[in-house]
Motif scaffolding. Structure first.
Motif, PDB file in Angstrom:
ATOM      1  N   MET A   1      18.453  19.939  -3.478  1.00  0.00           N
ATOM      2  CA  MET A   1      18.566  20.438  -2.114  1.00  0.00           C
ATOM      3  C   MET A   1      19.304  21.773  -2.151  1.00  0.00           C
ATOM      4  N   GLU A   5      19.647  23.696   3.091  1.00  0.00           N
ATOM      5  CA  GLU A   5      19.197  22.340   3.417  1.00  0.00           C
ATOM      6  C   GLU A   5      20.386  21.372   3.513  1.00  0.00           C
ATOM      7  N   ARG A   6      21.355  21.534   2.620  1.00  0.00           N
ATOM      8  CA  ARG A   6      22.549  20.682   2.671  1.00  0.00           C
ATOM      9  C   ARG A   6      23.302  20.898   3.981  1.00  0.00           C
ATOM     10  N   ASP A   9      21.345  19.222   6.715  1.00  0.00           N
ATOM     11  CA  ASP A   9      21.503  17.779   6.563  1.00  0.00           C
ATOM     12  C   ASP A   9      22.857  17.330   7.120  1.00  0.00           C
ATOM     13  N   THR A  19      19.177  11.995   8.882  1.00  0.00           N
ATOM     14  CA  THR A  19      19.212  12.830   7.682  1.00  0.00           C
ATOM     15  C   THR A  19      18.133  13.898   7.760  1.00  0.00           C
ATOM     16  N   LEU A  20      18.228  14.868   6.881  1.00  0.00           N
ATOM     17  CA  LEU A  20      17.207  15.910   6.805  1.00  0.00           C
ATOM     18  C   LEU A  20      15.870  15.288   6.433  1.00  0.00           C
ATOM     19  N   GLU A  21      15.878  14.301   5.556  1.00  0.00           N
ATOM     20  CA  GLU A  21      14.635  13.628   5.165  1.00  0.00           C
ATOM     21  C   GLU A  21      14.006  12.913   6.356  1.00  0.00           C
ATOM     22  N   GLU A  22      14.827  12.275   7.186  1.00  0.00           N
ATOM     23  CA  GLU A  22      14.305  11.611   8.387  1.00  0.00           C
ATOM     24  C   GLU A  22      13.736  12.640   9.361  1.00  0.00           C
ATOM     25  N   HIS A  23      14.427  13.769   9.496  1.00  0.00           N
ATOM     26  CA  HIS A  23      13.952  14.867  10.343  1.00  0.00           C
ATOM     27  C   HIS A  23      12.600  15.357   9.848  1.00  0.00           C
ATOM     28  N   LYS A  24      12.483  15.562   8.540  1.00  0.00           N
ATOM     29  CA  LYS A  24      11.221  16.031   7.959  1.00  0.00           C
ATOM     30  C   LYS A  24      10.099  15.015   8.180  1.00  0.00           C
ATOM     31  N   ALA A  25      10.414  13.722   8.086  1.00  0.00           N
ATOM     32  CA  ALA A  25       9.410  12.675   8.293  1.00  0.00           C
ATOM     33  C   ALA A  25       8.879  12.708   9.726  1.00  0.00           C
ATOM     34  N   LYS A  28       6.727  15.816  10.229  1.00  0.00           N
ATOM     35  CA  LYS A  28       5.401  15.587   9.639  1.00  0.00           C
ATOM     36  C   LYS A  28       4.579  14.665  10.544  1.00  0.00           C
TER      37      LYS A  28
END
Length: 129
Positions: A1, A5-6, A9, A19-25, A28
């Motif tokens: 990361m 990005e950190r 996040d 989280t950033l990953e949840e945001h990205k999901a 998408k």
């Protein structure tokens, strides 16, 4: 990361408990567009910055990603489904159309603008033909 990005996040975790990953999901899942208006670009062809939308009740629910105008519209309607339904009914059955039996037309645009005044003048001249 990356450092950027950190930082994002960290902010998402602090502000929204996501989280950033949840945001990205979710980004998408929404196809990279506003969940309401489906826009991807602003009027100036700049990619929209999608805000994390959340309710203002307690506890607040994180709902999705919205463009600024759609996020603001929900705020104006105070997250009220009843007010939004009333707005839909108003748009589908405008009182002037209901009362008069047909739509009453006017020129589009900002009241007082030169462009609108020109359109109004043109409409008036076409009525006299």
């Amino acid at each position: 990361m990356t450092a950027k990005e950190r930082a994002k996040d960290t902010r998402l975790k602090r502000e929204y408990h996501i989280t950033l990953e949840e945001h990205k999901a979710v980004f998408k899942y929404q196809g990279g567009v506003c969940a309401i208006c489906k826009k991807i670009l602003s009027k100036k062809n700049v990619p929209l910055i999608l805000a994390v939308d959340h309710s203002h009740t307690h506890p607040a629910i994180v709902r999705g990603l919205l463009c600024w105008p759609c996020n603001k519209a929900l705020a104006y309607f105070q997250d009220s489904v009843d007010k939004l339904r009333a707005a839909v009914a108003y748009l589908e059955h405008p009182p002037f159309t209901v009362v008069l039996g047909e739509p009453r037309l006017t020129a589009p645009g900002r009241i007082g603008s030169k462009a609108r005044a020109k359109l109004l003048k043109k409409m008036k001249s076409e009525e006299n033909i």
